[in-house]
Design a protein around this motif. Sequence first.
Motif, PDB file in Angstrom:
ATOM      1  N   UNK A 196       0.821  -1.201   0.000  1.00 10.40           N
ATOM      2  CA  UNK A 196       0.000   0.000   0.000  1.00 10.40           C
ATOM      3  C   UNK A 196       0.860   1.258   0.000  1.00 10.40           C
ATOM      4  N   UNK A 197       2.093   1.170   0.494  1.00  8.12           N
ATOM      5  CA  UNK A 197       2.958   2.344   0.511  1.00  8.12           C
ATOM      6  C   UNK A 197       3.386   2.744  -0.896  1.00  8.12           C
ATOM      7  N   UNK A 198       3.857   1.786  -1.660  1.00  9.89           N
ATOM      8  CA  UNK A 198       4.347   2.118  -3.004  1.00  9.89           C
ATOM      9  C   UNK A 198       3.217   2.328  -3.996  1.00  9.89           C
ATOM     10  N   UNK A 199       2.041   1.697  -3.762  1.00 11.64           N
ATOM     11  CA  UNK A 199       0.926   1.861  -4.691  1.00 11.64           C
ATOM     12  C   UNK A 199       0.113   3.123  -4.410  1.00 11.64           C
ATOM     13  N   UNK A 200       0.440   3.857  -3.362  1.00 12.27           N
ATOM     14  CA  UNK A 200      -0.280   5.092  -3.080  1.00 12.27           C
ATOM     15  C   UNK A 200       0.587   6.325  -3.250  1.00 12.27           C
ATOM     16  N   UNK A 201       1.893   6.154  -3.393  1.00 16.93           N
ATOM     17  CA  UNK A 201       2.788   7.295  -3.594  1.00 16.93           C
ATOM     18  C   UNK A 201       3.882   6.885  -4.564  1.00 16.93           C
ATOM     19  N   UNK A 202       3.964   7.591  -5.688  1.00 22.55           N
ATOM     20  CA  UNK A 202       4.996   7.281  -6.676  1.00 22.55           C
ATOM     21  C   UNK A 202       6.392   7.486  -6.093  1.00 22.55           C
ATOM     22  N   UNK A 203       6.498   8.326  -5.062  1.00 28.54           N
ATOM     23  CA  UNK A 203       7.800   8.584  -4.470  1.00 28.54           C
ATOM     24  C   UNK A 203       8.398   7.403  -3.751  1.00 28.54           C
ATOM     25  N   UNK A 204       7.537   6.495  -3.270  1.00 32.55           N
ATOM     26  CA  UNK A 204       8.069   5.321  -2.591  1.00 32.55           C
ATOM     27  C   UNK A 204       8.498   4.307  -3.656  1.00 32.55           C
ATOM     28  N   UNK A 205       9.660   4.555  -4.258  1.00 29.82           N
ATOM     29  CA  UNK A 205      10.196   3.655  -5.271  1.00 29.82           C
ATOM     30  C   UNK A 205      10.610   2.332  -4.647  1.00 29.82           C
ATOM     31  N   UNK A 206      10.198   1.239  -5.273  1.00 33.62           N
ATOM     32  CA  UNK A 206      10.486  -0.066  -4.706  1.00 33.62           C
ATOM     33  C   UNK A 206      11.154  -0.957  -5.738  1.00 33.62           C
ATOM     34  N   UNK A 207      11.971  -1.861  -5.258  1.00 31.84           N
ATOM     35  CA  UNK A 207      12.677  -2.806  -6.093  1.00 31.84           C
ATOM     36  C   UNK A 207      11.721  -3.468  -7.077  1.00 31.84           C
ATOM     37  N   UNK A 208      12.067  -3.601  -8.378  1.00 31.30           N
ATOM     38  CA  UNK A 208      13.365  -3.327  -8.984  1.00 31.30           C
ATOM     39  C   UNK A 208      13.502  -1.926  -9.566  1.00 31.30           C
TER      40      UNK A 208
END
Length: 459
Positions: A196-208
């Motif tokens: 939910x963190x990465x799917x609600x804010x583009x800034x939370x870039x996640x691997x890969x």
Amino acid sequence: MSALAIALAIPSAHAQYRGPVSETAPLFALDTPTSYANTPFTPPVESMVLPWERLVKRLNRHGIGIVVDYTSESAMVLNAGHAGDAGYAHQIGVELDLDWEKLVGWRGFVTHAVIVNRAGHNLATDLGEKSLNGFQEIYGGGGNVGVHLVYVYGTQNLLKDRMQVAIGKMPVNIDFANSPLFCTFMNKSNCGIPKSLTRTAAGYGTYPGSTWGARIRYWPLHGVYAQTGLYGVNPYLNTNQYDRTGFRMGTELYTGVYIPTEIGLIPSFGKNQLVGHYKFGVAYDSSNYRDLYYDAAMNPAAATGQPYRWTNGKTQLWLQGDQMIVRNGHGPLQGMYVLAGATKSQGENSPYDWQVYAGLVDRGFFRSRPKDTFGVEWSETFASRQLVASQWIRYRQGRSLPGNATYPQSHLMTFEATYNIHVFRGLSIQPDYQHIWRTNLQADKPQVDAVGLKIHAVL
């Protein structure tokens, strides 16, 4: 997002146990912070090929770390009108770590780089699941690309290792809101980080995926740390519109900055040194996002037909903890851990509002199988109330819905039980079972049962 779950005890000069050490290379060499422990030089993984392992250890002594591995995840639906539907996805990864003190005498400076090949089929799409859930966490950004650059960054230790600074092109989730216990599981809801963190804010870039950024971590006391970072926000990360391969280094599509801050506590209890990890974090994304309900005149955009208004910035929170309650042997993961946590995103412009989870991970329960790991986990994610209200307006009008939905969304629940079998050196096979309620957060979707198999092999 994958995690290659190997965990070994690593002696520390500052503490007998460093807690769960995530040797997830080439996903990322993440050491969940404990007493003065920062991102390590390279993970000492177990290798299938002994001559290669001996060579790598010799290279390690000269400041060169190399890890090559393969992970596959296969899953099959048992019911829900899709019985027999199956999907296979894999990742082949290579990590290169360089200790520049050993190479040229630059004390405390280490660089890390990872490239991966990902390919396969995402089983969740067969069920119309386009939210944050997925049966195969290895499938995701960077899929079906020959070579994808995950990250390249450097870390500098300072103040007798009490401080570490990292800078480069890197994902946020290698440092913030993470736990090496998450990727015990195959479901995408929590592996890597609560999605939910990465799917609600583009800034939370996640691997890969990765963006240019910097992070600083400081240890005022043993077992207590604070860290903060500054990362570019790229809403097109891992899309063909930007750069599917990860090698594009420009910032022309960045829309703002993402600033996460986290405080962590790592206690150890009793004679068996039962280690726990507790963290609280807050992050701010300065980018502009569309409101999920109002238009510019503060009327329901779904009713007026006007564009949804723009909002500036969004805030996220997370509270996470894990605690070993029984020790099964010597080592950071040799025992039973309970874990739980919650995330919160700004509801007016975030499609997912709350996510909560709880689970149990037990390694070495059977003395004859000290490297086997058993895990169960439950997770529930709630759609933003503003999004749901807007969807109901459109649904009653017979119009298409935002959020890739065919019916107004509400919440999604997942349950998973998994058992990782250590077959022999460098090879594990993991049978898996998942049950999903309300795929795509829709009440009109049937419950789904799926079985899976994960294979992980290190060269």
